[in-house]
Design a protein around this motif. Structure first.
Motif, short mmCIF file in Angstrom:
data_model
loop_
_atom_site.label_atom_id
_atom_site.label_comp_id
_atom_site.label_asym_id
_atom_site.label_seq_id
_atom_site.Cartn_x
_atom_site.Cartn_y
_atom_site.Cartn_z
N ARG A 70 -0.51 -3.47 -3.33
CA ARG A 70 0.79 -3.22 -2.68
C ARG A 70 0.96 -4.12 -1.45
NH1 ARG A 70 4.70 0.83 -2.16
NH2 ARG A 70 6.29 -0.05 -0.79
N LEU A 71 -0.10 -4.26 -0.66
CA LEU A 71 -0.01 -5.11 0.53
C LEU A 71 0.23 -6.57 0.14
CD1 LEU A 71 -2.93 -3.57 2.63
CD2 LEU A 71 -0.48 -3.39 3.12
N ASP A 122 -4.92 -10.66 6.46
CA ASP A 122 -3.67 -9.95 6.72
C ASP A 122 -3.20 -10.23 8.14
OD1 ASP A 122 -1.76 -7.90 7.37
OD2 ASP A 122 -2.58 -6.63 5.80
N ARG A 157 12.26 -6.85 4.87
CA ARG A 157 11.01 -6.68 4.11
C ARG A 157 9.83 -6.42 5.04
NH1 ARG A 157 11.70 -11.22 -0.79
NH2 ARG A 157 13.09 -9.89 -2.05
N ASP A 179 3.87 -6.93 -0.79
CA ASP A 179 4.71 -6.94 0.41
C ASP A 179 4.69 -8.31 1.08
OD1 ASP A 179 5.28 -4.30 -0.01
OD2 ASP A 179 4.17 -3.54 1.71
N HIS A 180 3.48 -8.87 1.24
CA HIS A 180 3.35 -10.16 1.91
C HIS A 180 4.03 -11.27 1.12
CE1 HIS A 180 -0.42 -8.42 4.02
NE2 HIS A 180 0.62 -8.37 4.83
N ASP A 228 6.11 1.55 5.62
CA ASP A 228 5.41 2.13 4.47
C ASP A 228 3.92 2.24 4.73
OD1 ASP A 228 7.76 2.34 3.09
OD2 ASP A 228 7.38 0.66 1.72
N HIS A 286 7.60 -3.03 5.03
CA HIS A 286 6.15 -3.18 4.89
C HIS A 286 5.41 -2.39 5.98
CE1 HIS A 286 2.21 -5.10 4.75
NE2 HIS A 286 2.40 -5.64 5.94
#
Length: 244
Positions: A204-205, A157, A227, A208-209, A234, A231
């Motif tokens: 979810r992550l 990440d 976006r 988003d990515h 949130d 991200h």
């Protein structure tokens, strides 16, 4: 190299810090530029009217900051410390440690990340090279591995956000983004460890990515910025709920 007349003798209180001040002033005034060499230690000590020990201490600090590179062993014109051309590593290190120690309020961290990463995502949409896009894609593919530990996921990440920052083409924004993101690495990992339904959160992550990457790859800077902001906000809303 600057002229000897431009260096002023210093008082002896906090001497090495005063040496730092004068070298920094020479850089800020444009009299020392990347690739220039400082006078050798003995000569510089005489010009400033201080001990060589004070000179050495100041030079150690500047080297740690990434401002100087050590000279080759020996004497002569090639023996002076060299002003670094791209001290980005030193800048990132200093910012990273400063952020880690400062214990900033969460809202300050969120707003700083949003400001910098919106700029990074928008610029990356117009500047990312094929190699940088391929690197983002590779990181996202690796994040899809269901066997990843939370620490491995966090590192990927971080690498994704850093790659976006580097793809922006603005070195200062990239260095600041990288420093803040790396300073938060352990805090983010501790937050990941508190998430009960990790697989849902990881899904979810990932989504988003993927969305951020798709906007960058399509060259849509505004969408990429929107976006990445959504991200970040949130995620920190969920962090606040966990810490409440």
């Amino acid at each position: 190299m600057t002229d000897a007349a431009e260096w002023q003798p210093l008082s002896r209180s906090r001497t090495y810090e005063l040496v730092l001040d004068q070298i920094e002033e020479q850089i800020l005034a444009g009299r020392l530029r990347p690739g220039d060499r400082l006078p050798p230690e003995r000569e510089l000590a005489g010009m400033l009217g201080v001990s060589r020990a004070a000179i050495r201490e100041a030079l150690r600090v500047l080297e740690a900051q990434g401002v100087l590179r050590r000279p080759q062993v020996g004497t002569g014109p090639e023996s002076g410390n060299l002003i670094a051309g791209m001290p980005s590593t030193g800048l990132s290190r200093l910012l990273r440690v400063h952020v880690a120690l400062s214990n900033f309020p969460l809202d300050d961290v969120v707003e700083a990340r949003v400001t910098m990463e919106r700029a990074s995502a928008r610029l990356a949409a117009g500047h990312a090279t094929p190699e940088q896009l391929a690197r983002m894609r590779e990181l996202l593919d690796r994040m899809d591995d269901p066997e990843l530990s939370r620490e491995e996921f966090n590192d990927l990440d971080t690498d994704f956000h850093v790659t976006v920052a580097e793809a922006a083409g603005n070195r200062l924004i990239a260095d600041m983004t990288i420093a803040v993101r790396n300073a938060l690495r352990h805090d983010l990992l501790r937050t990941f460890d508190k998430i009960a339904d990790w697989e849902q959160a990881a899904t979810r992550l990932r989504r988003d990515h993927q969305g951020i990457y798709a906007a960058i790859a399509d060259g849509d800077g505004e969408l990429a910025a929107t976006r990445v902001e959504r991200h970040i906000r949130d995620f920190y809303r969920k962090v606040s709920a966990l810490l409440a």
